[in-house]
Design a protein around this motif. Structure first.
Motif, short mmCIF file in Angstrom:
data_model
loop_
_atom_site.label_atom_id
_atom_site.label_comp_id
_atom_site.label_asym_id
_atom_site.label_seq_id
_atom_site.Cartn_x
_atom_site.Cartn_y
_atom_site.Cartn_z
N VAL A 249 0.86 -1.18 0.00
CA VAL A 249 0.00 0.00 0.00
C VAL A 249 0.90 1.24 0.00
CG1 VAL A 249 -1.75 1.31 1.26
CG2 VAL A 249 -1.85 -1.20 1.22
N ILE A 250 0.77 2.09 -1.00
CA ILE A 250 1.66 3.24 -1.13
C ILE A 250 0.95 4.57 -0.88
CG2 ILE A 250 3.27 2.08 -2.69
CD1 ILE A 250 1.88 3.52 -5.00
N GLU A 251 -0.39 4.54 -0.90
CA GLU A 251 -1.12 5.77 -0.60
C GLU A 251 -2.50 5.42 -0.06
OE1 GLU A 251 -0.34 9.30 -2.84
OE2 GLU A 251 -2.49 9.60 -3.20
N CYS A 561 -1.66 1.02 5.45
CA CYS A 561 -0.26 1.43 5.55
C CYS A 561 -0.09 2.28 6.80
CB CYS A 561 0.18 2.21 4.32
SG CYS A 561 -0.71 3.77 4.08
N ASN A 562 1.12 2.24 7.36
CA ASN A 562 1.40 3.04 8.55
C ASN A 562 0.42 2.70 9.67
OD1 ASN A 562 2.75 4.95 10.10
ND2 ASN A 562 1.49 6.65 9.36
N PHE A 563 0.28 1.40 9.93
CA PHE A 563 -0.66 0.93 10.96
C PHE A 563 -0.31 1.56 12.31
CE2 PHE A 563 -2.06 -2.05 14.23
CZ PHE A 563 -3.36 -2.30 13.84
N PRO A 564 -1.27 1.98 13.11
CA PRO A 564 -2.72 1.81 12.96
C PRO A 564 -3.42 2.98 12.29
CG PRO A 564 -2.27 2.64 15.13
CD PRO A 564 -0.93 2.53 14.44
N TYR A 565 -2.64 3.93 11.73
CA TYR A 565 -3.25 5.15 11.20
C TYR A 565 -3.87 4.96 9.82
CZ TYR A 565 -0.39 6.95 14.99
OH TYR A 565 0.18 7.15 16.21
#
Length: 582
Positions: A249-251, A561-565
């Motif tokens: 996931v890139i975006e 991506c950038n879990f949990p955000y």
């Protein structure tokens, strides 16, 4: 000895020669673009010079049909050459043919696609853009429905679909803002119901009617429904609007307004890499244009005569022009098979945010209507297709699989029914009937219409089983319903006997024929009735991918991506494209 050396030489040189004769492939697939939106099909207000140029340099198909009038079933049929009802991707009589990223539904792994066939024959393959045929099955990283599992070496794009919730203002661009208000209303109504149910369960426990275990289980189920509703409607931007590069996931959420330029840049890079490495390729550029939300790149806004919809169309045409110019610059034009089409007809129920289906009745979602399934399609291959060729015979998007197979000299799968047919002779200018005796038009899993092309004569007949609840004076349904759906509970009525049209001489379906008006009436109906019976006998029972258990999202399948955000951005320099719009 000399004879042996000659045989060795032939065994090496001839396969190379055959490989060199095989073309590259570029497939350009639009989203919700109607046949009335393209210049070469009659539109004179939206500028599509690059699509029109493909038609001028190759063939225009005036009766090219999607296998469904909504995107997921249609796209699955395009890739497999088979009717979606054969492998559980047709949907139901209800509007559930939509794949959430966190639901396990998707294209079954048992299906074979033409990109997989090309890959097996040495091609480098890529999908850039929209997939919308599923992602995960049991856990967030299994990617059982990912494009890489179906023949694409490289994937850059959106695994789901662009949708109204992908507008950061939560308003359907170009429409009225109604959807945002509806989602807010629904969110609070569901919260109220869930709280009421929870308090009711506590009351039942207090009076000893149920046990604590029951309270907990029912509360978890109820609150899960609330959370899912909130996540996928009130906050769908964060969860449904995901962009990926292969497995990553890139975006999230993606910026709709930059999607087309970024996709274009990726397509150019892919073509340049294939040329540098002297590799044959199959590239599909699957556009979000012109599916709402309508958010074209800033350079294209306000440049058309049709608001955001026209801007979005002209942005896509610009992108196609860049791809075609890249092929020319790399010396690949003459031996590249280029195909442009749309997945289904324009969505008329969304007002100014929707396009045009030209003279044809109906809209997206109407599986038996010409407006829902007759697609603006052009094909270019200078080595084989003469400029200005026009194909008026009935053809199908499912025909691409066997046509590619014929070009590659590859055998078709023998363990399943293939509904597509090879249309290369028609593209080459052959004066012959459609390769289809019959084409079956489904809405969900319900047969709505049948085309019949006798081997003699020039007429194609169409039996229309379904009549849609169009608003008076229109050929679309209520905006409150979003589309005409498939079953009687949605206002569809079924004709017995079906309405019969001479679709060749009456493509707008204004003059149904009868026994009094045409002596062939009963003969044609008898042939169609027999064909429908035989067709239904060819269907086998399969798992429906759109039943409620498969359709319902699961938190553990949600890409993030950038879990949990679940929030990240891809930095891309678009300056190499030098975008300028007059």
């Amino acid at each position: 000895m000399a004879g042996v050396l000659w045989l060795v030489f032939l065994s090496v040189v001839l396969p190379i020669s055959r490989a060199d004769d095989r073309p590259n492939f570029v497939f350009l697939v639009a989203d919700d673009v109607g046949i009335g939106d393209i210049g070469c099909f009659g539109n004179d207000t939206i500028r599509t010079p690059n699509i029109d140029r493909i038609a001028a340099n190759g063939a225009k198909l005036t009766q090219h049909l999607a296998a469904a009038a909504v995107c997921t079933p249609s796209r699955s049929a395009f890739l497999t050459g088979r009717l979606p009802v054969r492998f559980g991707m047709a949907g139901t009589d209800q509007p559930l043919a939509y794949v959430f990223l966190a639901a396990p539904s998707g294209l079954p792994r048992s299906e074979v696609t033409f990109p997989q066939m090309a890959k097996d024959h040495g091609y480098q393959t890529a999908l850039i853009g929209k997939w919308h045929l599923g992602l995960n099955c049991k856990w967030v990283g299994d990617h059982c429905h990912h494009p890489n599992k179906f023949g694409f070496d490289y994937f850059y794009g959106i695994p789901g679909s662009n949708a109204p919730e992908c507008d950061p203002d939560s308003v359907t661009a170009g429409a009225t803002g109604k959807y945002a208000a509806d989602r807010t209303y629904t969110r609070f109504r569901v919260w109220e119901v869930a709280v009421s149910v929870f308090l009711g369960l506590l009351a039942l426990k207090y009076f000893q009617y149920i046990q604590w275990k029951t309270v907990i289980v029912l509360s978890v189920i109820g609150w899960s429904a609330v959370i899912s509703n909130y996540a996928f409607w009130a906050n769908g931007t964060q969860f449904n609007c995901v962009m990926m590069r292969d497995d990553d996931v890139i975006e999230q959420p993606y910026d709709v307004s930059t999607l087309t330029p970024r996709m274009t840049l990726e397509a150019v890079k892919f073509l340049e890499e294939r040329k540098a490495k002297k590799e044959q390729f199959l590239l599909e550029v699957s556009y979000w244009n012109a599916h709402t939300a309508l958010l074209p790149y800033k350079e294209f806004r306000g440049k058309s005569r049709h608001g955001l919809y026209g801007d979005t169309m002209e942005e896509m045409d610009w992108s196609i022009g860049v791809v075609m110019a890249t092929l020319e610059r790399l010396g690949l034009t003459n031996n590249t098979f280029v195909y442009f089409t749309s997945d289904n007809g324009a969505h008329m129920e969304i007002g100014d945010a929707g396009g045009s289906n030209g003279i044809y009745k109906g809209s997206k979602g109407q599986g038996g209507s010409e407006g829902g399934i007759r697609m603006p399609t052009v094909v270019q291959w200078p080595r084989k297709i003469k400029p200005g060729t026009i194909v008026t015979e009935a053809t199908s998007q499912m025909d691409i699989f066997p046509t590619v197979a014929d070009i590659l000299k590859a055998p078709l799968p023998q363990d399943r029914v293939m509904d597509g047919r090879n249309i290369l002779p028609l593209l080459g200018g052959a004066k012959q009937p459609s390769p289809h005796d019959f084409l079956f038009h489904y809405c969900g899993n319900i047969l709505h219409a049948v085309r019949y092309r006798p081997r003699k004569g020039k007429v194609t007949w169409k039996a229309q089983f379904a009549t849609y609840p169009w608003l008076p004076g229109t050929t679309h349904c209520s905006v409150d319903q979003l589309a005409c759906f498939c079953g009687t509970q949605w206002g569809v009525t079924f004709n017995d006997p079906p309405l019969l049209y001479d679709i060749t001489n009456d493509p707008t379906e204004d003059r149904p024929i009868s026994a009094d008006s045409n002596p062939k009436y009963q003969e044609v109906l008898n042939v169609i009735t027999k064909a429908v019976k035989e067709h239904k006998q060819s269907l086998t029972k399969v798992d429906n991918q759109f039943t409620m258990p498969r359709f319902f999202p699961r938190p553990w399948l949600q890409p993030c991506c950038n879990f949990p955000y679940c929030n990240c951005r891809e930095g891309v320099d678009l300056s190499p494209l030098k975008i300028t719009v007059k």
